[in-house]
Design an enzyme around this catalytic site. Structure first.
Site, PDB file in Angstrom:
ATOM      1  N   HIS A  43       0.860  -1.188   0.000  1.00 32.37           N
ATOM      2  CA  HIS A  43       0.000   0.000   0.000  1.00 32.37           C
ATOM      3  C   HIS A  43       0.895   1.237   0.000  1.00 32.37           C
ATOM      4  O   HIS A  43       1.127   1.850   1.040  1.00 32.37           O
ATOM      5  CB  HIS A  43      -0.906  -0.007   1.223  1.00 32.37           C
ATOM      6  CG  HIS A  43      -1.974   1.028   1.202  1.00 32.37           C
ATOM      7  ND1 HIS A  43      -3.218   0.827   1.774  1.00 32.37           N
ATOM      8  CD2 HIS A  43      -2.008   2.284   0.695  1.00 32.37           C
ATOM      9  CE1 HIS A  43      -3.955   1.920   1.614  1.00 32.37           C
ATOM     10  NE2 HIS A  43      -3.228   2.812   0.974  1.00 32.37           N
ATOM     11  N   GLU A  70      -2.521  -1.646  -3.249  1.00 34.97           N
ATOM     12  CA  GLU A  70      -3.617  -0.865  -2.697  1.00 34.97           C
ATOM     13  C   GLU A  70      -3.266   0.614  -2.710  1.00 34.97           C
ATOM     14  O   GLU A  70      -2.091   0.984  -2.608  1.00 34.97           O
ATOM     15  CB  GLU A  70      -3.872  -1.265  -1.236  1.00 34.97           C
ATOM     16  CG  GLU A  70      -4.267  -2.696  -1.017  1.00 34.97           C
ATOM     17  CD  GLU A  70      -4.511  -2.989   0.458  1.00 34.97           C
ATOM     18  OE1 GLU A  70      -5.137  -4.032   0.747  1.00 34.97           O
ATOM     19  OE2 GLU A  70      -4.083  -2.194   1.312  1.00 34.97           O
ATOM     20  N   HIS A 190      -8.059  -5.527   7.337  1.00 33.91           N
ATOM     21  CA  HIS A 190      -7.844  -4.485   8.338  1.00 33.91           C
ATOM     22  C   HIS A 190      -8.136  -5.024   9.743  1.00 33.91           C
ATOM     23  O   HIS A 190      -9.278  -5.291  10.090  1.00 33.91           O
ATOM     24  CB  HIS A 190      -8.678  -3.228   8.095  1.00 33.91           C
ATOM     25  CG  HIS A 190      -8.040  -2.008   8.719  1.00 33.91           C
ATOM     26  ND1 HIS A 190      -7.180  -1.178   8.042  1.00 33.91           N
ATOM     27  CD2 HIS A 190      -8.104  -1.518   9.973  1.00 33.91           C
ATOM     28  CE1 HIS A 190      -6.768  -0.208   8.817  1.00 33.91           C
ATOM     29  NE2 HIS A 190      -7.300  -0.401  10.019  1.00 33.91           N
TER      30      HIS A 190
END
Length: 237
Positions: A43, A70, A190
């Site tokens: 990410h 991401e 998450h």
């Protein structure tokens, strides 16, 4: 079996803390796959405080499983993804400077924008996924963007589950049922951890993939990286 994609941002954070190349991000990615990990997630953020844009380019040569990038689809991110051509891009509505992701997309308000970005990635052969909260209207909105998959934002579940509230899974299960009915693939991520991943997986029909970084790397400090990866794989069977 639900696939495990390991987010290696925290490895980059540790490397960047001292400069140099220890730990070696590319070697860690290779090792995670050798240990049984079925994907590598990164990410990159605009300030490159952990994953650098060059890391994204270099990882392309060593990820032999599934490569997932991401991020917030700003111009630089879009250009990077189109250059690297990962297997999957996951669109996340991060604010600039955010410590971590904190919410899913409003897929109704941002429908036109998401549709345009998703079409560009799909034209280049990249599977798309968008980060969403477990809200039925947002799942329906995601379908209208043309995305291939959604990624359920699981922070709320993880927090409530840690307090003993198993009912926290209910909105996620309902969202998954609707996504399956609409033909959307389902990812999740998450704050998923060894403590909650088995329960989550057992209650989410059609869960294709989980992306786990912070918890997995933290647990590996005590348990070892090879062992931790395989503990997740066993819980996801």
């Amino acid at each position: 079996m639900t696939k495990l994609s390991v987010n290696i941002n925290k490895i980059a954070t540790l490397r960047n803390a001292r400069g140099g190349n220890v730990p070696d991000l590319l070697k860690v990615a290779v090792d995670i796959q050798r240990f049984g990990g079925q994907g590598i997630t990164i990410h990159p953020r605009p300030d490159e405080r952990h994953i650098r844009y060059q890391d994204a380019r270099d990882l392309k040569a060593v990820v032999t499983t599934e490569y997932n990038i991401e991020g917030n689809p700003q111009h630089n991110f879009i250009d990077l993804v189109l250059e690297c051509k990962p297997d999957q891009v996951t669109l996340v509505p991060d604010a600039i400077g955010a410590i971590t992701s904190s919410a899913g997309w409003d897929t109704i308000k941002n429908q036109d924008y998401l549709t345009e970005v998703i079409q560009e990635f799909q034209r280049n052969g990249i599977r798309t996924s968008i980060f969403v909260d477990p809200i039925l209207e947002m799942i329906e909105g995601a379908k209208k963007t043309g995305t291939d998959r959604i990624e359920l934002y699981t922070e709320s579940f993880a927090h409530q589950y840690s307090l003993g509230n198993e009912k926290a899974i209910d909105p996620y299960a309902k969202a998954a049922v609707l996504a399956n009915e609409l033909g959307l693939g389902i990812n999740a991520g998450h704050d998923l951890s060894l403590d909650n991943i088995k329960f989550f997986k057992e209650n989410i029909p059609g869960l294709l993939e989980v992306s786990i970084g912070h918890a997995l790397i933290s647990e590996a400090l005590y348990l070892g990286l090879d062992n931790t990866v395989n503990m997740y794989l066993n819980k996801l069977k």
